[in-house]
Structures are given as structure tokens and as C-alpha cells.
Write an enzyme that holds these catalytic residues in place. Structure first.
Site, PDB file in Angstrom:
ATOM      1  N   LYS A 172       4.871  30.822 117.304  1.00  0.00           N
ATOM      2  CA  LYS A 172       5.314  32.207 117.152  1.00  0.00           C
ATOM      3  C   LYS A 172       5.915  32.424 115.766  1.00  0.00           C
ATOM      4  O   LYS A 172       6.993  31.937 115.452  1.00  0.00           O
ATOM      5  CB  LYS A 172       6.389  32.561 118.184  1.00  0.00           C
ATOM      6  CG  LYS A 172       6.584  34.076 118.254  1.00  0.00           C
ATOM      7  CD  LYS A 172       7.900  34.472 118.866  1.00  0.00           C
ATOM      8  CE  LYS A 172       8.992  34.620 117.858  1.00  0.00           C
ATOM      9  NZ  LYS A 172       8.726  35.586 116.790  1.00  0.00           N
ATOM     10  N   GLY A 223      15.506  28.945 111.717  1.00  0.00           N
ATOM     11  CA  GLY A 223      16.004  30.317 111.703  1.00  0.00           C
ATOM     12  C   GLY A 223      17.512  30.327 111.641  1.00  0.00           C
ATOM     13  O   GLY A 223      18.121  29.386 111.123  1.00  0.00           O
ATOM     14  N   SER A 224      18.119  31.366 112.185  1.00  0.00           N
ATOM     15  CA  SER A 224      19.571  31.515 112.050  1.00  0.00           C
ATOM     16  C   SER A 224      20.313  30.637 113.060  1.00  0.00           C
ATOM     17  O   SER A 224      19.761  30.227 114.082  1.00  0.00           O
ATOM     18  CB  SER A 224      19.942  32.980 112.265  1.00  0.00           C
ATOM     19  OG  SER A 224      19.588  33.357 113.579  1.00  0.00           O
ATOM     20  N   GLY A 228      19.425  29.692 116.956  1.00  0.00           N
ATOM     21  CA  GLY A 228      19.325  28.259 117.240  1.00  0.00           C
ATOM     22  C   GLY A 228      20.211  27.854 118.406  1.00  0.00           C
ATOM     23  O   GLY A 228      19.800  27.097 119.296  1.00  0.00           O
ATOM     24  N   GLU A 245      16.484  23.851 112.650  1.00  0.00           N
ATOM     25  CA  GLU A 245      16.870  23.929 111.234  1.00  0.00           C
ATOM     26  C   GLU A 245      17.435  25.320 111.002  1.00  0.00           C
ATOM     27  O   GLU A 245      16.740  26.313 111.219  1.00  0.00           O
ATOM     28  CB  GLU A 245      15.663  23.689 110.323  1.00  0.00           C
ATOM     29  CG  GLU A 245      15.215  22.244 110.263  1.00  0.00           C
ATOM     30  CD  GLU A 245      16.293  21.288 109.786  1.00  0.00           C
ATOM     31  OE1 GLU A 245      17.221  21.723 109.068  1.00  0.00           O
ATOM     32  OE2 GLU A 245      16.228  20.106 110.159  1.00  0.00           O
ATOM     33  N   CYS A 279      17.166  28.991 102.688  1.00  0.00           N
ATOM     34  CA  CYS A 279      18.254  28.337 103.426  1.00  0.00           C
ATOM     35  C   CYS A 279      18.984  27.355 102.535  1.00  0.00           C
ATOM     36  O   CYS A 279      20.138  27.026 102.778  1.00  0.00           O
ATOM     37  CB  CYS A 279      17.704  27.635 104.654  1.00  0.00           C
ATOM     38  SG  CYS A 279      16.377  26.523 104.255  1.00  0.00           S
ATOM     39  N   GLN A 326      18.317  43.508 106.457  1.00  0.00           N
ATOM     40  CA  GLN A 326      18.886  42.456 105.612  1.00  0.00           C
ATOM     41  C   GLN A 326      19.596  43.069 104.406  1.00  0.00           C
ATOM     42  O   GLN A 326      20.662  42.611 103.994  1.00  0.00           O
ATOM     43  CB  GLN A 326      17.773  41.496 105.160  1.00  0.00           C
ATOM     44  CG  GLN A 326      18.268  40.311 104.350  1.00  0.00           C
ATOM     45  CD  GLN A 326      19.149  39.359 105.133  1.00  0.00           C
ATOM     46  OE1 GLN A 326      18.808  38.928 106.225  1.00  0.00           O
ATOM     47  NE2 GLN A 326      20.320  39.033 104.597  1.00  0.00           N
ATOM     48  N   GLU A 377      27.066  32.683 106.023  1.00  0.00           N
ATOM     49  CA  GLU A 377      25.792  32.760 105.302  1.00  0.00           C
ATOM     50  C   GLU A 377      25.441  34.235 105.078  1.00  0.00           C
ATOM     51  O   GLU A 377      25.432  35.027 106.016  1.00  0.00           O
ATOM     52  CB  GLU A 377      24.681  32.098 106.110  1.00  0.00           C
ATOM     53  CG  GLU A 377      23.362  32.063 105.337  1.00  0.00           C
ATOM     54  CD  GLU A 377      22.202  31.490 106.148  1.00  0.00           C
ATOM     55  OE1 GLU A 377      22.032  31.897 107.311  1.00  0.00           O
ATOM     56  OE2 GLU A 377      21.475  30.645 105.605  1.00  0.00           O
TER      57      GLU A 377
END
Ligand code: NAD
Length: 475
Positions: A172, A223-224, A228, A245, A279, A326, A377
Site C-alpha cells: 500500500k 512513516g510517522s 507506527g 521506520e 526522515c 503539511q 519532528e
């Protein structure tokens, strides 16, 4: 407009609904409509993958390697076209888009070789006449869930090892960048994958994502942190193997003895290139007193010269932010930093010839390590400078974060470079280099809140995509 369909059991299958893929450099430019998978389609895809697994897992490494090589060749041959499409949907500059396609092709080629290099062990017997062997087997069906910021490279470095070691896949891509994911699935299918081995199920993370997690034997996610954590909570219910990750708050330490040009280049590249949407981007410059003012002046001068504009325009160094959400989030952090008392340079919204999400890079100075802009972040072209007295304080501030992905130091001192390499609590360390910019044949991943599970890439990828079997044999 054509709707790009999902790939289920070797067939392109339309969804009940579709989402528009919009160019962030020009919101009038629609790249295409991409099907949204229904829950029934995810179940169909999972069933197809399960049905394909016995035969695929028994193919030889040569067969799997050859298919991967064919896919890698096509990606490289089409690098200009695929790179342009990637830049159109994600907003990174054209050279970056093409570079990412080249990287993805290198990764796929590397794992074509890894299929042949998968090793086991045969150890000396402990009991007379009883041989002991340790071998690696494919896991089964892997769910692969990827973010928008490296839409072809990250997908490639998860799908390629999954296939190379004999697994089937439910993939996906992120909602914002389905075109790169669709192209990758199309290339793998035409490279000769049997039906059902790789299935593409596009759509919303909150709907398609959980359905994938419930249906597979392992999930590799990038992803974030928030997503996660949710994946981890869900996956543990079925004891599903996970590899996560996630985010970073990567420090770049600059010591008094650093080469100022090297440090300023590393800082500007690490923080702002690819619109700061990496990242591994540097977001905290931790700078000792003696070089602080010269470093801030050099970085400010260099960032002021960056060409920000349409991702496909020649000469653009920084493309737009990926979308309105964003951009709003970045601007909110600019307000947060200012309210916290930091001094801001840059960060203006920019008008260009086409309607897009353009902002100038921003640098905060006079910041404190505990400000929100230094702890959370941001994932945009925003960095801050934290002034410190000496190396020991710099190391302590660098490690004072819940994240641990990449950490860099600029210094001409071997002593401090080596000490930082040893004591920095990060999965990746860099000396006199930007915190971002990695090679594909070595492990990638972080520590603390940045990563969970074993490493990706290089020969370490086998840890996740295979399961170990210990066999005792008495003849
Ligand atoms: P995100 O977490 O919003 O989405 C990532 C993927 O997860 C998307 O495909 C999304 O659809 C899916 N998803 C969303 N909700 C889900 C759910 N409930 N269940 C299952 N899947 C779900 O992240 P993003 O905004 O696409 O990417 C930006 C983030 O990715 C940043 O935090 C960045 O640091 C991180 N990132 C990390 C690395 C790394 O290797 N450490 C690399 C690139 C990006």
C-alpha cells in the site's frame, strides 16, 4: 480520465472509489485518478498472495533474481519518465526524482543478487551422529506500507527483499503518491512475477492499512511515529512480525575546529534539500560558542540563495511542500518557535507562476534544547540552532531526544569524530557530511523512537524477510 487500478491476483481491478493525485508544484495539474481498495479487495489480495506463496516460495533463487533484474533494468531504462512522474506527484526536483528512480533500480538489482547469497549455517555436532543446520525460509505474506517522501525508493527497498527471499506481498503506497507505487507494481508484474505474488492495494491508511495488518504474516512500515505506534498495537494482537521506520529529530553538531564551508554546506543540504522532507534531515544544529556566529551567518547566506520553485523547472533546488496539510503544519511550527522566543529567519510563503505549496526555508536561532521546535519532528524546511559551550555539552544535547535516526558532526578533530561515532545514540552517524544521503548496500535504521525491529537494506534485510529454522538430523 483513466483510473489507475489496484493489482489483485495478477489483474488490474478498479475500486469503488478513486482519489485524485495532484501536483504540489501546480495544483491545477492532476496526475491521475487512483483506485481506492475496498476491504473485500484487500481480503481478495491477501487470499491471492496466500495461494501464490507455496509455488513462489519454492522457485529457485535464479528465477527470483532474474525477475528482479528485469524489473531493475526497466526502471533504469525509464528513469527520465519515472523520475518526472515522481517529481510531479511528490514535489522533489527533477534531478532528485530521477536520482530516486536510479537508486530504486540499484536496490532491486542488489536484492536480485541477495536471493543467491542467502546463507545458512552448519555447526559441529554436539551429540554423536546428530547433524545441526540453521536455514532461512520465507515468512509468507508481507504487508508493505510506505510514506510519500521516497515513493519509489522505500517501496523498492521493502518489496525487493520480500520477493527475493520468496515471500508474497500486499503493498500500500501513501495516499499522496500512488503513481510511483502503481508504476513499480506494473514493472514487477511485467518482469514476470506469477499472479498473486505482488498485490497493490491503494487507498486510505486508516481503512486499507489495518485490513492489511490483520491479513499478513509480517508488516514493514515506514512513516510517522503516531501511525507506527498504532500498527504495533494492532500487530501484537495477532503476533505479527513488524519493522517500523519512523521519524527523526536529527542533530548536526558543529565544533569550533570545523571547516566552516563544509559545515555550512552539510547543514544547508541536510536541512533544506528535498524541502526538508527526509526522515534523516538535520533539524537541530548544535553549535559551539567559538564558531556559532560565523556558522549562522554562512548558513543564512547559503539558504538565502536557494532557488525555490516548480519541481520540474530547470535550476530549482527546492520544490514545494507536499500538500496543504503539511504546509499548514510547517507554518504552525514557525509560530510555535516564535512564541517560544526563538529568532526566525526566512520561512515566508512564496508566490510562483503556478499555484503550489511554496515556502522559503526557515532557520531559528537563539533556541533552547527544550523548545518544542527542538523536540518534535516538523518534517519541513525548518531547522534551528542550539548554542553550546563545548563538545561534551554538544553530545549530551544531540542525544537528548526521543528519536535516534541519524546524527552528524562537523569537526577536524579525530578524537571528537570518533567519540561522537561511538557515543551518539543514533542508528546512522555522519562525520563532515549531511545527516541525510545514504548508500544502499549497508543497513539502514534508527534507535529509540525512530525505529522498531531489525534493520532494513543490505544483507541485514534478510533478518526481517526470512525466518530461521534449526534442524537436527540423524542419519
Ligand atoms: P504516515 O504515517 O502518515 O503514513 C505512512 C503510511 O502509513 C501511508 O501509506 C499511510 O497511508 C499509512 N497509514 C496511515 N494510517 C495507517 C493506519 N492506521 N494503519 C496502517 N497504515 C496507515 O507518514 P507520511 O506522512 O506518509 O510520511 C512522513 C513520515 O514518515 C515522517 O514522520 C518521516 O520521518 C517518516 N519517514 C521515515 C523514514 C525512515 O526510514 N525512518 C523514511 C521516510 C519517512
Amino acid at each position: 480520465m483513466t483510473v489507475f487500478a489496484n493489482l489483485i491476483d495478477g489483474e488490474w481491478v478498479a475500486g469503488d472509489t478513486a482519489t485524485q493525485n495532484i501536483n504540489p508544484s501546480d495544483t491545477n495539474d492532476v496526475i491521475g485518478d487512483y483506485a481506492t481498495a475496498s476491504l473485500v479487495q484487500v481480503a481478495d489480495a491477501a487470499a491471492a498472495a496466500r495461494a501464490a506463496f507455496p509455488a513462489w516460495s519454492r522457485t529457485t533463487a535464479q528465477v527470483r533474481g532474474d525477475i528482479l533484474t528485469t524489473a531493475a533494468d526497466e526502471m533504469l531504462a525509464r528513469k527520465a519518465e519515472l523520475g518526472e512522474m515522481l517529481s510531479r506527484e511528490e514535489g522533489k526536483t527533477l534531478p532528485e526524482g530521477i536520482g530516486e528512480v536510479i537508486r530504486a533500480s540499484q536496490v532491486v538489482r542488489f536484492f536480485a543478487g541477495e536471493a543467491l547469497r542467502l546463507k545458512g549455517e552448519k555447526l559441529p555436532p554436539v551429540r554423536p551422529g546428530v547433524d545441526v543446520e540453521v536455514t532461512r525460509e520465507p515468512l509468507g505474506v508481507i504487508g508493505i506500507i510506505t510514506p510519500w517522501n521516497f515513493p519509489i525508493a522505500i517501496a523498492a527497498w521493502k518489496i525487493a527483499p520480500a520477493l527475493a527471499f520468496g515471500n508474497c506481498v500486499l503493498f500500500k503506497p501513501a495516499e499522496l503518491t500512488p503513481a510511483s507505487g502503481w508504476a513499480l507494481a506494473d514493472i514487477f508484474l511485467r518482469a514476470g512475477l506469477p499472479k498473486g505474488v505482488l498485490n497493490l492495494v491503494m487507498g486510505s491508511g486508516s481503512v486499507v492499512g489495518p485490513a492489511i495488518i490483520d491479513a499478513v504474516d509480517a508488516v514493514s512500515f515506514t512513516g510517522s511515529v503516531r501511525t507506527g505506534r498504532g500498527i504495533a498495537e494492532r500487530a501484537i494482537q495477532t503476533m505479527t512480525r513488524i519493522q517500523l521506520e519512523m521519524g527523526g529529530k536529527n542533530p548536526l553538531v558543529v565544533l569550533d575546529d570545523a571547516d566552516l564551508d563544509v559545515a555550512a554546506d552539510a547543514a544547508v543540504n541536510g536541512a533544506f534539500i528535498q524541502t526538508g522532507q527526509r526522515c534523516t534531515a538535520s533539524s537541530r544544529f548544535i553549535v559551539t560558542e567559538g564558531i556559532h556566529d560565523r556558522f549562522v551567518a554562512a548558513v543564512t547566506e547559503k539558504m538565502g540563495k536557494l532557488a525555490i520553485g516548480h519541481a520540474l523547472k530547470a535550476g530549482t533546488q527546492i520544490g514545494p511542500v507536499v500538500d496543504q496539510r503539511q504546509l499548514d503544519s510547517n507554518l504552525r511550527y514557525l509560530d510555535i518557535g516564535t512564541d517560544e522566543g526563538a529568532k526566525k529567519t526566512g520561512g515566508a510563503l512564496l508566490d510562483r507562476d503556478t499555484p503550489g505549496f511554496y515556502m522559503a526555508p526557515a532557520l531559528f536561532t537563539e533556541t533552547h534544547k527544550d523548545m518544542r521546535i527542538n523536540r518534535e519532528e516538523i518534517f519541513g524546511p525548518v531547522a534551528s540552532v542550539i548554542r553550546v559551550q563545548d563538545y561534551d555539552e554538544a553530545l549530551a544535547v544531540a542525544n537528548d531526544t526521543e528519536f535516534g535516526l541519524s546524527a552528524g558532526i562537523c569537526t577536524t578533530s579525530l578524537k571528537y569524530a570518533r567519540d561522537f561515532q561511538r557515543n551518539s545514540e543514533a542508528g546512522l552517524t555522519m562525520v563532515n557530511l549531511p545527516t541525510a544521503g545514504l548508500d544502499y548496500h549497508v543497513p539502514f535504521g534508527g534507535r529509540k523512537g525512530s525505529s522498531y525491529g531489525v534493520r532494513e537494506q543490505g544483507s541485514y534485510a534478510a533478518e526481517f524477510y526470512t525466518i530461521v529454522k534449526t534442524s537436527y538430523i540423524s542419519a
